[in-house]
Design a protein around this motif. Structure first.
Motif, PDB file in Angstrom:
ATOM      1  N   LEU A  91      17.230  28.789  -0.619  1.00 43.19           N
ATOM      2  CA  LEU A  91      16.002  28.628  -1.395  1.00 43.19           C
ATOM      3  C   LEU A  91      15.864  27.176  -1.832  1.00 43.19           C
ATOM      4  N   VAL A  92      14.726  26.571  -1.504  1.00 45.74           N
ATOM      5  CA  VAL A  92      14.486  25.172  -1.862  1.00 45.74           C
ATOM      6  C   VAL A  92      13.139  25.034  -2.555  1.00 45.74           C
ATOM      7  N   GLN A  93      13.044  24.049  -3.417  1.00 49.09           N
ATOM      8  CA  GLN A  93      11.803  23.725  -4.108  1.00 49.09           C
ATOM      9  C   GLN A  93      11.023  22.723  -3.268  1.00 49.09           C
ATOM     10  N   ARG A  94       9.747  23.038  -3.022  1.00 43.64           N
ATOM     11  CA  ARG A  94       8.884  22.116  -2.291  1.00 43.64           C
ATOM     12  C   ARG A  94       7.559  21.997  -3.022  1.00 43.64           C
ATOM     13  N   GLY A  95       7.415  20.907  -3.770  1.00 46.96           N
ATOM     14  CA  GLY A  95       6.179  20.712  -4.513  1.00 46.96           C
ATOM     15  C   GLY A  95       6.006  21.780  -5.570  1.00 46.96           C
ATOM     16  N   ASP A  96       4.928  22.565  -5.472  1.00 47.68           N
ATOM     17  CA  ASP A  96       4.618  23.576  -6.478  1.00 47.68           C
ATOM     18  C   ASP A  96       5.080  24.973  -6.080  1.00 47.68           C
ATOM     19  N   HIS A  97       5.918  25.078  -5.066  1.00 53.09           N
ATOM     20  CA  HIS A  97       6.385  26.400  -4.665  1.00 53.09           C
ATOM     21  C   HIS A  97       7.820  26.305  -4.163  1.00 53.09           C
ATOM     22  N   ARG A  98       8.425  27.468  -3.990  1.00 55.36           N
ATOM     23  CA  ARG A  98       9.769  27.543  -3.429  1.00 55.36           C
ATOM     24  C   ARG A  98       9.735  28.399  -2.177  1.00 55.36           C
ATOM     25  N   GLU A  99      10.553  28.020  -1.233  1.00 53.78           N
ATOM     26  CA  GLU A  99      10.600  28.755   0.025  1.00 53.78           C
ATOM     27  C   GLU A  99      12.021  28.765   0.562  1.00 53.78           C
ATOM     28  N   TRP A 157       0.467  26.064  17.112  1.00 55.41           N
ATOM     29  CA  TRP A 157       1.737  26.482  16.502  1.00 55.41           C
ATOM     30  C   TRP A 157       1.851  27.996  16.574  1.00 55.41           C
ATOM     31  N   LEU A 158       2.638  28.497  17.488  1.00 56.33           N
ATOM     32  CA  LEU A 158       2.714  29.928  17.758  1.00 56.33           C
ATOM     33  C   LEU A 158       3.420  30.715  16.661  1.00 56.33           C
ATOM     34  N   ALA A 159       4.229  30.041  15.841  1.00 55.18           N
ATOM     35  CA  ALA A 159       4.983  30.740  14.785  1.00 55.18           C
ATOM     36  C   ALA A 159       4.301  30.660  13.424  1.00 55.18           C
ATOM     37  N   ARG A 160       3.087  30.207  13.383  1.00 55.14           N
ATOM     38  CA  ARG A 160       2.390  30.012  12.102  1.00 55.14           C
ATOM     39  C   ARG A 160       2.349  31.294  11.274  1.00 55.14           C
ATOM     40  N   LYS A 161       2.047  32.420  11.901  1.00 56.28           N
ATOM     41  CA  LYS A 161       1.856  33.661  11.159  1.00 56.28           C
ATOM     42  C   LYS A 161       3.161  34.275  10.656  1.00 56.28           C
ATOM     43  N   ARG A 162       4.292  33.691  10.995  1.00 55.19           N
ATOM     44  CA  ARG A 162       5.583  34.202  10.515  1.00 55.19           C
ATOM     45  C   ARG A 162       6.017  33.547   9.200  1.00 55.19           C
ATOM     46  N   GLN A 163       5.400  32.441   8.853  1.00 55.36           N
ATOM     47  CA  GLN A 163       5.954  31.608   7.789  1.00 55.36           C
ATOM     48  C   GLN A 163       5.836  32.224   6.400  1.00 55.36           C
ATOM     49  N   TRP A 164       4.930  33.163   6.200  1.00 60.97           N
ATOM     50  CA  TRP A 164       4.800  33.791   4.887  1.00 60.97           C
ATOM     51  C   TRP A 164       6.106  34.482   4.477  1.00 60.97           C
ATOM     52  N   GLN A 165       6.898  34.893   5.456  1.00 60.11           N
ATOM     53  CA  GLN A 165       8.151  35.584   5.145  1.00 60.11           C
ATOM     54  C   GLN A 165       9.164  34.670   4.459  1.00 60.11           C
ATOM     55  N   ARG A 166       8.982  33.354   4.590  1.00 59.94           N
ATOM     56  CA  ARG A 166       9.914  32.419   3.983  1.00 59.94           C
ATOM     57  C   ARG A 166       9.555  32.089   2.528  1.00 59.94           C
ATOM     58  N   MET A 167       8.389  32.529   2.071  1.00 61.59           N
ATOM     59  CA  MET A 167       7.941  32.193   0.728  1.00 61.59           C
ATOM     60  C   MET A 167       8.655  33.053  -0.321  1.00 61.59           C
ATOM     61  N   GLU A 168       9.039  32.429  -1.426  1.00 61.98           N
ATOM     62  CA  GLU A 168       9.751  33.158  -2.474  1.00 61.98           C
ATOM     63  C   GLU A 168       8.908  34.309  -3.018  1.00 61.98           C
ATOM     64  N   LYS A 169       7.624  34.068  -3.240  1.00 68.46           N
ATOM     65  CA  LYS A 169       6.762  35.115  -3.801  1.00 68.46           C
ATOM     66  C   LYS A 169       6.687  36.322  -2.863  1.00 68.46           C
ATOM     67  N   ALA A 170       6.622  36.081  -1.569  1.00 65.94           N
ATOM     68  CA  ALA A 170       6.553  37.188  -0.610  1.00 65.94           C
ATOM     69  C   ALA A 170       7.819  38.038  -0.675  1.00 65.94           C
ATOM     70  N   ARG A 171       8.959  37.394  -0.801  1.00 62.67           N
ATOM     71  CA  ARG A 171      10.216  38.155  -0.858  1.00 62.67           C
ATOM     72  C   ARG A 171      10.344  38.891  -2.192  1.00 62.67           C
ATOM     73  N   LYS A 172       9.888  38.261  -3.255  1.00 62.65           N
ATOM     74  CA  LYS A 172       9.916  38.923  -4.561  1.00 62.65           C
ATOM     75  C   LYS A 172       9.018  40.159  -4.540  1.00 62.65           C
ATOM     76  N   ASP A 173       7.803  40.028  -4.005  1.00 67.35           N
ATOM     77  CA  ASP A 173       6.882  41.165  -3.937  1.00 67.35           C
ATOM     78  C   ASP A 173       7.453  42.286  -3.066  1.00 67.35           C
ATOM     79  N   ALA A 174       8.093  41.917  -1.959  1.00 69.61           N
ATOM     80  CA  ALA A 174       8.681  42.922  -1.072  1.00 69.61           C
ATOM     81  C   ALA A 174       9.832  43.651  -1.765  1.00 69.61           C
ATOM     82  N   ALA A 175      10.637  42.900  -2.520  1.00 67.34           N
ATOM     83  CA  ALA A 175      11.759  43.521  -3.233  1.00 67.34           C
ATOM     84  C   ALA A 175      11.262  44.473  -4.312  1.00 67.34           C
TER      85      ALA A 175
END
Length: 222
Positions: A91-99, A157-175
């Motif tokens: 988990l890393v901080q990038r600007g105003d979000h973590r991913e 960029w063929l992997a663009r639609k996968r990147q939401w899975q790396r977002m902290e908020k997405a993982r928190k919501d899934a958990a």
């Protein structure tokens, strides 16, 4: 000298004893498939890239080489294809979000002394293994620039639609969703009788974990 084409009018030199981080464009994938060999392995999601190996398979091969006293094989990895939690644990901080980011590059540099060459748009970002071992943030900064450069590719960029899975908020919501599901299932399994002590303990633990996750605040905007 081996070259790889990343996008139209951009070709970069493949280096020895190194791991190369590539963006998932059709051109780059096809070019990587053409030059892959036993000494230059292709690491990607085999659902997107035929005949590719997984990160764990690559690291296992590096370990086998090391056990024989040989240098770890070079590789080409499409890091942007690996967004699942078990593959991106940092988990890393990038600007105003973590991913979350991949750990394979850190392992390749730190454990097997491979230099890292990360595509960041017009050129490679070279991270020597010795520098990565001194400060792992050099690897993470290079990967951050890699994702920024990949995002600038637009629809290519063929992997663009996968990147939401790396977002902290997405993982928190899934958990939270999983915890609610488990708690609901547990309560519905006792519709007409009191819960046993063991089930009550599990329900309390699930509820406590939901409260902890819900209390985590989003990082402040810089």
């Amino acid at each position: 000298m081996t070259m790889i084409t990343i996008q139209p009018r951009q070709s970069l030199v493949i280096q020895d004893a190194s791991l190369h981080v590539l963006p998932s464009t059709q051109i780059a994938i096809q070019a990587a498939q053409q030059i892959a060999s036993d000494e230059l392995l292709l690491i990607a999601d085999d659902k997107l890239v035929l005949d590719a190996i997984s990160p764990s398979q690559y690291l296992a091969l590096c370990g086998e080489r090391e056990s024989r006293g040989d240098i770890a094989p070079s590789g080409m990895i499409f890091t942007d294809q690996f967004a699942q939690p078990h593959l991106t644990p940092i988990l890393v901080q990038r600007g105003d979000h973590r991913e979350f980011m991949s750990a394979i590059e850190l392992l390749a540099c730190g454990r097997y002394c491979l230099d890292l060459y990360v595509w960041v748009g017009p050129e490679w970002r070279h991270v020597p293994a010795v520098n990565a071992n001194k400060d792992q943030r050099t690897v993470l900064r290079a990967l951050a620039d890699y994702f920024d450069a990949s995002a600038s590719l637009g629809d290519a960029w063929l992997a663009r639609k996968r990147q939401w899975q790396r977002m902290e908020k997405a993982r928190k919501d899934a958990a939270l969703s999983r915890l609610r599901h488990y708690a609901s299932f547990l309560m519905q399994s006792h519709p007409c009788s009191p819960m046993e002590a063991e089930d009550m303990a599990v329900l309390r633990e699930l509820t406590a974990r939901r409260h902890v996750l819900s209390s985590i605040k989003e990082p402040a905007t810089c």
